[in-house]
Design a protein around this motif. Structure first.
Motif, short mmCIF file in Angstrom:
data_model
loop_
_atom_site.label_atom_id
_atom_site.label_comp_id
_atom_site.label_asym_id
_atom_site.label_seq_id
_atom_site.Cartn_x
_atom_site.Cartn_y
_atom_site.Cartn_z
N GLY A 99 0.79 -1.24 0.00
CA GLY A 99 0.00 0.00 0.00
C GLY A 99 0.82 1.28 0.00
O GLY A 99 0.30 2.35 0.25
N LEU A 100 2.12 1.17 -0.26
CA LEU A 100 2.95 2.38 -0.27
C LEU A 100 2.94 3.00 -1.66
O LEU A 100 3.11 2.32 -2.66
CB LEU A 100 4.40 2.05 0.11
N GLY A 101 2.73 4.33 -1.72
CA GLY A 101 2.74 5.01 -3.01
C GLY A 101 4.16 5.24 -3.47
O GLY A 101 4.51 5.07 -4.63
N VAL A 108 5.21 7.23 1.76
CA VAL A 108 3.88 7.85 1.78
C VAL A 108 2.84 6.94 1.15
O VAL A 108 3.15 6.10 0.31
CB VAL A 108 3.88 9.21 1.04
N CYS A 109 1.60 7.14 1.58
CA CYS A 109 0.45 6.47 0.95
C CYS A 109 -0.30 7.56 0.19
O CYS A 109 -0.60 8.61 0.76
CB CYS A 109 -0.47 5.88 2.00
N THR A 110 -0.56 7.30 -1.07
CA THR A 110 -1.26 8.32 -1.87
C THR A 110 -1.96 7.65 -3.04
O THR A 110 -1.50 6.64 -3.55
CB THR A 110 -0.28 9.38 -2.41
N CYS A 128 1.76 10.24 5.51
CA CYS A 128 2.95 9.49 5.89
C CYS A 128 2.54 8.03 6.17
O CYS A 128 1.51 7.78 6.80
CB CYS A 128 3.52 10.12 7.15
N ALA A 129 3.31 7.09 5.67
CA ALA A 129 2.96 5.67 5.86
C ALA A 129 3.42 5.21 7.25
O ALA A 129 4.51 5.58 7.70
CB ALA A 129 3.66 4.83 4.80
N GLN A 130 2.56 4.43 7.90
CA GLN A 130 2.94 3.92 9.22
C GLN A 130 3.60 2.54 9.07
O GLN A 130 2.96 1.51 9.18
CB GLN A 130 1.70 3.87 10.11
#
Length: 512
Positions: free
Chosen positions: A430-432, A462-464, A472-474
């Motif tokens: 799920g990371l952009g 980041v997730c986008t 910001c991605a956790q």
């Protein structure tokens, strides 16, 4: 090329591209056109349906985007969305007024499920609203098919004339059954068959290129990114050895990336084309020596790229065509319908105007990014290339804060490689976009019994959905901890690893 076409008439809405993408996801070909397009031109395109987009204006202001009401008489089904719905109401004699309560965000709408538009949709459905005006009274001949507590006409239709309008945005993800509504409009109302598929697009395009080029010579600047790679393979399949790809390795690519590009496009790769790799690392590093200002770095990299490309092009001599990996969002953003506005290639500071060519070929100019990827897979390009992350033209030059040196490039390449390796190993999804950058900060650390004074590497993830905004991605803490340990132990010159947890806005995704 396409037997079925749906036109998206753009009134300045922020989601205009998204509407076209959603239509294409239903295997119906859609094009975005400006609201200034004449009715004659619209009729000549013979569309199966027309969608009016949203927009930020009020319909009753004189300078607001508008359209002649004769468009409602040509017998083509029309779906008005948000501003588009208000414009339909206003032009056909309904009433549009400032809403007593502006609606913004997720809103439950009660809909009439006997409508062709709402077939199979829940009687109460969650949608995304964004409006300060609303339809106070539907025009004569229209039936209200949706309402909310604050909005008496959330949807309306004149089924006989095939005119439909919704006050909300069915194209955005927050409208839970929005895609079903668009599907209903396309298939129940416009009677589309859904014959637009990527495999047929690829075949048709290759045939068209072959016919156009004949026995001409073609030149392509290959960056190794998704767009230029897909464009190059299309050309290779169409004209083979008449194509020369020039790949400029500016020494600012990710680790091993130059070799990966060569493995696919070079003499040992599967494609029949002429491949020239220029190893220009030293040229770029010497030009960048002492330069710290981000814009200056971008400019130097862009200009030097053109110089190197120019030198190679001169060796090849005159060519008939120059290939660009321009994609549809670039075309829309650089001015709808003005195909003369050629964007500067994402890896070239401007169009190489010195190259002696007759015409530009842009085989992907009508595709969105996700469609380019589908085309890439259809063409048999390896998945790791097709799904490679977006990478800026100036490359690592803008992921190194301050001066760019060969040593700093090595640090950021190695750190980034470890980061990507561990993310893949942990199966984080799920990371952009995610990468390592090198800050300009040096700080004291301890390695063994020695004090060190070394650089800090910053990790970004980041997730986008659209790269316009990003969260910001956790990333799980144990993954970050492993990455940090490995970088400090394996990359010489680094004694500290930071994680950037800023969203966009206020930050950008890249560092410079």
């Amino acid at each position: 090329m396409n037997s079925e076409l749906v036109l998206v008439l753009d009134f300045g809405g922020q989601y205009n591209q998204l509407i076209a993408r959603r239509v294409r996801e239903c295997n119906v070909y859609a094009e975005v056109i400006p609201y200034t397009t004449s009715l004659e031109d619209i009729k000549a395109k013979n569309p199966k349906g027309i969608i009016f987009t949203g927009g930020p204006n009020s319909v009753y202001k004189e300078d607001s985007p508008s359209y002649d009401k004769s468009i409602f008489e040509i017998g083509v089904p029309i779906l008005g969305i948000c501003y588009g719905s208000q414009l339909m109401a206003y032009k056909l004699g309904g009433e549009v007024a400032t809403a007593p309560v502006s609606e913004y965000g997720k809103t439950d709408v009660e809909v009439d499920t006997s409508s062709l538009l709402f077939e199979g949709v829940s009687a109460t459905t969650t949608t995304w609203m964004s409006h300060t005006d609303y339809i106070a009274k539907a025009p004569q001949g229209f039936k209200i098919t949706g309402h909310t507590g604050n909005c008496p006409v959330a949807a309306m239709e004149n089924a006989e004339k095939k005119l439909y309008a919704v006050q909300f945005h069915p194209e955005v993800m927050h409208s839970v059954e929005g895609q079903k509504m668009l599907h209903n409009f396309l298939f129940n109302v416009c009677k589309c068959t859904g014959d637009w598929k990527m495999d047929s697009f690829v075949e048709t395009t290759i045939a068209q290129i072959r016919e156009k080029v004949g026995d001409g010579k073609v030149l392509c600047a290959l960056s190794g990114g998704v767009d230029s790679s897909v464009a190059a393979v299309m050309l290779a399949k169409a004209v083979g050895k008449q194509l020369t790809c020039v790949f400029v390795d500016h020494g600012l690519l990710r680790k091993n990336e130059g070799d990966e590009v060569e493995a696919v496009f070079g003499p040992d790769g599967p494609y029949d084309l002429n491949f020239i790799r220029v190893n220009a690392q030293e040229r770029f590093y010497s030009k960048l020596a002492g330069v710290t200002e981000p814009e200056a770095k971008r400019k130097i990299i862009g200009e030097e790229f053109i110089r190197v490309f120019e030198e190679e092009a001169k060796k090849i001599g005159a060519v008939d065509y120059l290939v660009q990996g321009t994609i549809y969002p670039d075309v829309i953003e650089s001015g709808l319908g003005k195909s003369a506005t050629i964007k500067s290639h994402h890896n070239v500071g401007g169009l190489p105007d010195y190259v002696d060519f007759k015409e530009i070929i842009e085989p992907l100019r009508m595709l969105f990014k996700d469609e380019v990827r589908k085309a890439g897979l259809e063409l048999g390009i390896p998945e790791y290339l097709v799904y490679r992350q977006p990478f800026p033209g100036p490359g690592l030059g803008i992921r190194i804060i301050g001066e760019v040196t060969a040593d700093k490039v090595r640090i950021v390449q190695d750190a980034d490689y470890i980061y990507r390796e561990e993310i893949a190993k942990a199966g984080v999804e799920g990371l952009g976009q995610y990468f390592a950058a090198l800050t300009n900060m040096r700080s004291v650390g301890v390695m063994g019994d020695e004090r060190t004074y070394d650089y800090a590497v910053a990790l970004r993830a980041v997730c986008t959905a659209d790269f316009m905004t990003a969260d910001c991605a956790q990333i799980p803490w144990d993954v970050l901890s492993t990455v940090a340990n490995r970088i400090v132990n394996e990359v010489k010159g680094v004694n500290r690893v930071l994680y950037d947890c800023t969203s966009k806005p206020p930050a950008t995704i890249e560092f410079e």
